[in-house]
Design a protein around this motif. Sequence first.
Motif, PDB file in Angstrom:
ATOM      1  N   ASP A 256       0.863  -1.180   0.000  1.00  0.00           N
ATOM      2  CA  ASP A 256       0.000   0.000   0.000  1.00  0.00           C
ATOM      3  C   ASP A 256       0.899   1.230   0.000  1.00  0.00           C
ATOM      4  OD1 ASP A 256      -1.802   2.020   0.360  1.00  0.00           O
ATOM      5  OD2 ASP A 256      -2.838   1.108   2.055  1.00  0.00           O
ATOM      6  N   LYS A 258       0.253   4.314  -0.081  1.00  0.00           N
ATOM      7  CA  LYS A 258      -0.174   5.454   0.732  1.00  0.00           C
ATOM      8  C   LYS A 258       0.162   5.265   2.203  1.00  0.00           C
ATOM      9  CE  LYS A 258      -4.072   6.854  -2.191  1.00  0.00           C
ATOM     10  NZ  LYS A 258      -5.547   7.041  -2.252  1.00  0.00           N
ATOM     11  N   ASN A 259       0.382   4.032   2.602  1.00  0.00           N
ATOM     12  CA  ASN A 259       0.640   3.742   4.022  1.00  0.00           C
ATOM     13  C   ASN A 259       1.827   2.794   4.155  1.00  0.00           C
ATOM     14  OD1 ASN A 259      -1.921   5.037   5.292  1.00  0.00           O
ATOM     15  ND2 ASN A 259      -2.742   3.679   3.708  1.00  0.00           N
ATOM     16  N   ASN A 261       4.396   2.891   6.086  1.00  0.00           N
ATOM     17  CA  ASN A 261       4.823   2.599   7.460  1.00  0.00           C
ATOM     18  C   ASN A 261       3.723   1.993   8.320  1.00  0.00           C
ATOM     19  OD1 ASN A 261       7.406   3.714   6.939  1.00  0.00           O
ATOM     20  ND2 ASN A 261       6.607   5.776   7.321  1.00  0.00           N
ATOM     21  N   ALA A 262       2.499   1.899   7.789  1.00  0.00           N
ATOM     22  CA  ALA A 262       1.382   1.428   8.604  1.00  0.00           C
ATOM     23  C   ALA A 262       1.265  -0.089   8.643  1.00  0.00           C
ATOM     24  CB  ALA A 262       0.079   2.024   8.080  1.00  0.00           C
ATOM     25  N   HIS A 265       0.774  -4.780   4.547  1.00  0.00           N
ATOM     26  CA  HIS A 265       1.215  -5.241   3.244  1.00  0.00           C
ATOM     27  C   HIS A 265       1.122  -6.773   3.193  1.00  0.00           C
ATOM     28  CE1 HIS A 265       2.539  -1.141   3.098  1.00  0.00           C
ATOM     29  NE2 HIS A 265       3.472  -1.340   4.009  1.00  0.00           N
TER      30      HIS A 265
END
Length: 275
Positions: A256, A258-259, A261-262, A265
């Motif tokens: 992803d 857009k994210n 570091n979130a 994946h």
Amino acid sequence: MQTLENQPRTSSVRGFGLVKLDVKTKSSSGVEFKTSGSSNIDTSKVTGGLETKYKWAEYGLTFTEKWTTENTLGTEICVEDQITKGLKLTFDTTFSPNTGKKSGKVKTAYKREYVNVGVDVDLDFAGPTIHGAAVAGYEGWLAGYQMTFDSAKSKMTKSNFAIGYKTGDFQLHTNVNDGSEFGGSIYQKVNDNLETAVDLAWTAGSNGTRFGIAAKYQLDSSASISAKVNNASLVGIGYTQTLRPGMKLLLSALVDGKNINAGGHKLGLGLELEA
């Protein structure tokens, strides 16, 4: 002659979040066995299936039996090119011993050089559902129509139309689904090693357009890499390696963008064996 479905999306990146194993074998008597299993990394759910297929070529008959880990049994009987050349008749049934649920489907398909027509009927006590599709082609041009009619509701539930054009290294495909969803795609084989594709889609009444770009590059005779990205910033990467004849390794990842570091994946691993 071919259908228009999923044309020309060719740069496959698949199997995200799964660990898969597919094994295909064939006995000396001609019986084909296919075993598949997968584990979902996110849910830890494990599913599998076993399929046996026997072909009686002299009579154009194919008999297939299926079983899944959800304890569903399936039987398919197919007769091809017997009544007339190009005609295929199939009777498909499924049965779940746990719930007692049964289902059946009768399929007919007629295929010739410039036309491909099919009608499937889902058998239901409330009223059969009829699926129909037809594709005609001439000098690279293809036009197709697909419909579904629910006799229980006396209602047309699907009405799709598509047009395509295909040459040796180029494919164009456009479609309209139910008069409200529109899509188009272009495929180009740049050279012997590189393939590219672009997909566009939008829905009537919505300002958002969905699009994706994909590419596949053949590294050598036994390895290839695929990549795709869409307007939601989802980036998929796949790697396929033929380890030896009949053994193929597949690796995939979905990120992803857009994210980064979130987390969230997905990775995928697959192994295909065929003997």
